[in-house]
Design a protein around this motif. Structure first.
Motif, mmCIF file in Angstrom:
data_model
loop_
_atom_site.group_PDB
_atom_site.id
_atom_site.type_symbol
_atom_site.label_atom_id
_atom_site.label_comp_id
_atom_site.label_asym_id
_atom_site.label_seq_id
_atom_site.Cartn_x
_atom_site.Cartn_y
_atom_site.Cartn_z
ATOM 1 N N UNK A 53 0.826 -1.206 0.000
ATOM 2 C CA UNK A 53 0.000 0.000 0.000
ATOM 3 C C UNK A 53 0.864 1.262 0.000
ATOM 4 N N UNK A 54 2.018 1.196 0.674
ATOM 5 C CA UNK A 54 2.924 2.342 0.718
ATOM 6 C C UNK A 54 3.772 2.470 -0.547
ATOM 7 N N UNK A 55 3.708 1.452 -1.406
ATOM 8 C CA UNK A 55 4.486 1.487 -2.639
ATOM 9 C C UNK A 55 5.921 1.038 -2.455
ATOM 10 N N UNK A 56 6.226 0.389 -1.312
ATOM 11 C CA UNK A 56 7.598 -0.050 -1.048
ATOM 12 C C UNK A 56 7.923 -1.367 -1.744
ATOM 13 N N UNK A 57 6.919 -2.196 -1.952
ATOM 14 C CA UNK A 57 7.102 -3.436 -2.700
ATOM 15 C C UNK A 57 5.994 -3.545 -3.730
ATOM 16 N N UNK A 58 6.248 -4.306 -4.789
ATOM 17 C CA UNK A 58 5.219 -4.477 -5.812
ATOM 18 C C UNK A 58 4.348 -5.674 -5.480
ATOM 19 N N UNK A 59 3.398 -5.964 -6.361
ATOM 20 C CA UNK A 59 2.439 -7.042 -6.062
ATOM 21 C C UNK A 59 3.083 -8.418 -6.065
ATOM 22 N N UNK A 100 11.094 -5.477 -3.846
ATOM 23 C CA UNK A 100 11.263 -4.095 -3.429
ATOM 24 C C UNK A 100 11.287 -3.182 -4.646
ATOM 25 N N UNK A 101 10.619 -2.044 -4.528
ATOM 26 C CA UNK A 101 10.529 -1.082 -5.631
ATOM 27 C C UNK A 101 11.599 -0.007 -5.461
ATOM 28 N N UNK A 102 11.848 0.787 -6.512
ATOM 29 C CA UNK A 102 12.773 1.925 -6.342
ATOM 30 C C UNK A 102 12.344 2.838 -5.199
ATOM 31 N N UNK A 103 11.032 3.061 -5.060
ATOM 32 C CA UNK A 103 10.554 3.879 -3.951
ATOM 33 C C UNK A 103 10.830 3.195 -2.619
#
Length: 845
Positions: free
Chosen positions: A400-406, A410-413
């Motif tokens: 939800x925070x955008x820290x990991x994708x579905x 881990x995401x760049x954010x």
């Protein structure tokens, strides 16, 4: 002064020279925290590397580093130093570094995955089982098995679960050091209902004379669960004769370092009574303490994985913690420990503390593991594996925070968020302010959220009114009050008069300023522009929303709110947010004790938000839902409600009177099935027919006839009442057309044959069969009507035995059976004897 741990010095040095890991179990006050690092350094075991001692608390790290530096005749920050969050007293010459386990974790996951400059990791007070300590030990064992086979590990405490550690660290050498410097007498209170009902602070004050009689020349350390109980204890002691002439000092984590050091340091001539939380339980030995009064309680942070909320509840300490607290006495002279609970209660307490990873939110931990390349959180080598629900909730929040994708990567954010030494929520809030010219204000909010509130709780109405004026008439956020209050005292240079005017803890406010400055430096180092002239508070509030989207709440009435998951909660009584705001986000949601036994969900630090902000930041989580139901207020009409939902939380709804006939029929039919509405023509004969159908469907599946359950009943009724738009239209619905067409003609004939309405028995009579009894179909006949019948027919091609309910002449049942032959030979004789005298005119064979 020679301490007991010195007796084990040679054994410790020899063990670590020969083994990769050593477990040290030594009693409290034996000197392990201050002496073992020096043993290792002077024994040449560190080579040119650093010995890092991981501490669960900042106060302990600071105080131990200062003490060890003094013992070694050096200057703090030279050979011996410390590093805690936002405070680094080390240099290139540092060989012994006391640091919090959170600092160590960030080093291994971000800056130095191989810990190249580290020779030995010492895990102090490991019995507390802090989350980051558990995590660091797991990462360290992985390093030993891979990149750093030369890395040495030392795990030590006074009350270790040694067997569990030995299993986790195979091959580790166990060293046990015996004996405290001086003995400590332990006293439990005797069972006394009146004493146990008294407030904790009164209990402690009553036991103070006993403690001073046994240890009159030393300091007294009183353990209380939290700051509130500490303050009440200090107030009570101020009017207690036994405490007269003694310096009364608080000690807890929210105090500024200077006050902590005053309580934890050596008394300057005056005898002291120090009232502390469990911050004084481990590592830190307060010199001069010879008496302990222990409440036996701790206020412990937790997390409810099923509801996704933090908890802060008071509970009993374990036997291991009680032993640690007792060990605080007896360092310089014989001591006494008075426990404010019975010996029987003590025996029932847990042996050890519950590991922190089983109690708290795992978001920060999960993100750090993802950053370290560990995707399988459950598969990590935990000493005690976390609950799957805890891990799942952390993954949901990070997504939800955008820290990991579905996919869980881990995401760049997420990498950007992990670079901040903050909880992922706070890091996300700062990133959301990028380019909005509000970073300093967000850093201030982050600083205010990191520490205890700068606002005093117990203030009079005059101060509350000044706060309301400071916040403004239409306050949209509790954070605004905190911000304005902080600016108020800062602009007046933190004078006492300024603090008293609006009820601000001045030292806490000063700490916030230092923390904001450090956060701003971190933000700028991460590429966030730190200039702001006049922040747009809408941008600030939107950033707050990005940090806590799962803590959205909708005000129902007054202080009551609905939250996700069907939960209900209350806004904190101190909230200044106007009640005209219905859509809120809370920076803190806690389940807390209210009164003696009640528990409530309390929403604190709330901010009013707008629906369009949710759409902008979390549009993928918004969806529309149409709910159709019966409006009992408007004459039982079927109405529709169009709902805008964030997950399962309804954030907005609009009433619609336009519903389709299909929608109305669906709702009304289910009201009938539930028994709240009725159709006049749906009588016992209909239920009997359905029972016959279900009997055939159950026992003769080869016929292809399906049973009629609640859903099928509802479907029937939908057809019967189609066109009805309210409860009044249902009563006179026509049943027969739908009922007669439910089965095909062939199926209807099959039911009539296999489950007939009437059936011929041996004596030629044709009684009606009753099908609505749960025990099965039966005929009800007077005993005389069953003469000359020994065998009952069967139904459904012989699959169902028909029963006979045998009645007396007055139509009352005397027996039910499916074996008439046995009835005539056994039961009938006694029944005839009982009834013939009462009914002589009837035939009795």
């Amino acid at each position: 002064m020679t301490l007991p741990i010195h007796q084990a010095r040679a054994a410790i040095v020899d063990a670590l020279a020969k083994h990769a890991s050593v477990i040290i179990e030594a009693p409290t006050g034996s000197g392990k925290s201050t002496c073992v690092p020096s043993f290792l350094l002077d024994g040449g075991l560190a080579g040119h590397g650093i010995i890092r001692i991981l501490q669960p608390r900042r106060l302990a790290a600071r105080m131990l580093a200062r003490r060890v530096a003094a013992l070694r005749g050096g200057v703090l920050g030279d050979e011996v130093g410390y590093q805690v969050r936002f405070d680094n007293r080390t240099s290139a010459r540092t060989r012994i570094c006391f640091e919090t386990d959170g600092i160590s974790l960030r080093r291994i996951t971000q800056s130095d995955p191989a810990l190249r400059d580290t020779a030995i990791l010492v895990f102090d007070e490991f019995h507390e089982r802090h989350l980051f300590g558990d995590l660091m030990l797991g990462l360290a064992t992985q390093l030993q098995s891979g990149l750093r086979p030369d890395l040495k590990l030392v795990v030590m405490s006074a009350t270790l679960n040694t067997r569990e550690l030995e299993a986790y660290l195979p091959g580790a050498k166990v060293i046990r050091a015996e004996g405290r410097t001086y003995p400590v007498e332990i006293q439990h209170i005797p069972p006394n209902a009146a004493f146990e009902k008294a407030p904790l602070w009164e209990q402690a004050a009553k036991m103070l004379p006993t403690a001073l009689r046994h240890a009159p020349d030393g300091d007294v350390l009183i353990f209380m669960p939290g700051a509130y109980e500490i303050n009440r204890t200090l107030q009570t002691l101020a009017h207690t004769p036994a405490a007269s002439g003694r310096l009364l000092l608080p000690l807890h984590g929210s105090l500024p370092p200077a006050q902590q050091d005053q309580a934890a340091g050596t008394g300057a001539g005056s005898r002291r009574i120090i009232v502390s939380t469990n911050i004084a339980e481990t590592s830190l030995t307060i010199e001069g303490v010879t008496a302990i009064i222990d409440s036996g309680l701790v206020r412990q942070a937790g997390y409810d994985p099923h509801r996704g909320i933090n908890t802060l509840l008071t509970g009993k300490i374990s036997q291991a913690s009680a032993a640690q607290r007792t060990g605080r006495a007896g360092r310089t002279a014989p001591g006494i420990a008075i426990r404010l609970w019975t010996e029987r209660d003590h025996q029932k307490r847990a042996l050890h503390e519950t590991p922190e990873l089983l109690r708290i939110d795992l978001c920060e931990t999960a993100l750090q593991l993802k950053l370290a390349g560990i995707d399988d959180i459950a598969g990590f080598p935990w000493i005690t594996p976390p609950q799957p629900q805890h891990i799942e909730n952390a993954m949901v929040t990070l997504t939800l925070l955008g820290a990991i994708d579905r996919h869980g990567s881990i995401t760049p954010q997420g990498r950007r968020m992990a670079a901040f030494p903050l909880h992922p929520r706070i890091a996300r809030m700062l990133i959301a302010g990028d380019g909005k010219d509000c970073i300093p204000t967000l850093c201030l909010i982050a600083a205010l959220l990191q520490e205890q509130s700068i606002l005093l709780n117990s203030v009079d109405e005059r101060i509350r009114e000044r706060r309301r004026q400071l916040a403004g008439p239409e306050a949209a956020s509790d954070l605004t009050l905190l911000i304005n209050a902080w600016h108020f005292v800062r602009e007046r240079q933190y004078t006492r008069e300024a603090g008293d005017e609006i009820g601000v803890q001045l030292q806490a406010a000063r700490t916030v300023e230092a923390l904001q400055r450090q956060l701003l430096q971190i933000a700028e180092s991460q590429g966030l522009y730190g200039y702001e002239k006049q922040p747009d508070m809408d941008c600030v509030y939107k950033a707050v929303l990005t940090a806590f989207p799962d803590r959205l709440a909708v005000r129902i009435a007054g202080d009551r709110c609905s939250l996700s998951g069907g939960r209900r909660g209350s806004t904190h009584p101190s909230s200044i947010v106007s009640r005209q705001h219905t859509l809120l986000v809370a920076a803190d949601v806690q389940e807390t004790t209210v009164g003696k036994n009640a528990v409530d969900v309390i929403l604190s630090l709330i901010t009013a938000v707008r629906e369009e902000w949710i759409d902008d930041g979390f549009g993928a989580s918004l969806h529309m839902r149409r709910e159709v139901g019966l409006d009992t207020v408007q004459a039982g009409r079927v109405v529709a409600e169009e709902q805008t939902c964030f997950g399962d939380l309804v954030i907005r709804s609009r009433r619609r009177t336009e519903v389709t006939p299909d929608e109305a029929a669906y709702v009304l039919a289910r009201e009938v099935v539930a028994g709240r509405l009725s159709i006049k023509a749906w009588d016992a004969s209909v239920e009997e027919w359905i029972a016959r159908i279900n009997l055939v469907a159950t026992h003769c599946p080869e016929t292809g006839i399906s049973a009629i359950g609640d859903e099928e009943r509802a479907a029937m009724m939908e057809q019967m009442i189609h066109g009805a738009m309210g409860s009044k239209d249902v009563k006179h619905a026509n049943v027969q057309p739908v009922l007669s067409q439910w089965l095909s003609p062939l199926q209807t004939a099959t039911v009539e044959t296999m489950a007939p309405n009437r059936i011929r028995i041996e004596n030629g009579r044709t009684p009606r069969i009753q099908y609505n009894d749960p025990s099965g179909p039966f005929i009800a006949m007077r005993v005389q009507e069953l003469y000359d019948t020994n065998t009952l027919p069967k139904l459904c091609n012989g699959a169902v035995r028909l029963k006979a309910q045998i009645l007396a002449p007055n139509q009352r049942p005397v027996q039910i059976t499916d074996d008439l032959k046995r009835f005539w030979s056994e039961s009938y004789l006694q029944i005839r004897k009982d009834l013939r005298g009462r009914y002589p005119k009837h035939e009795w064979r």
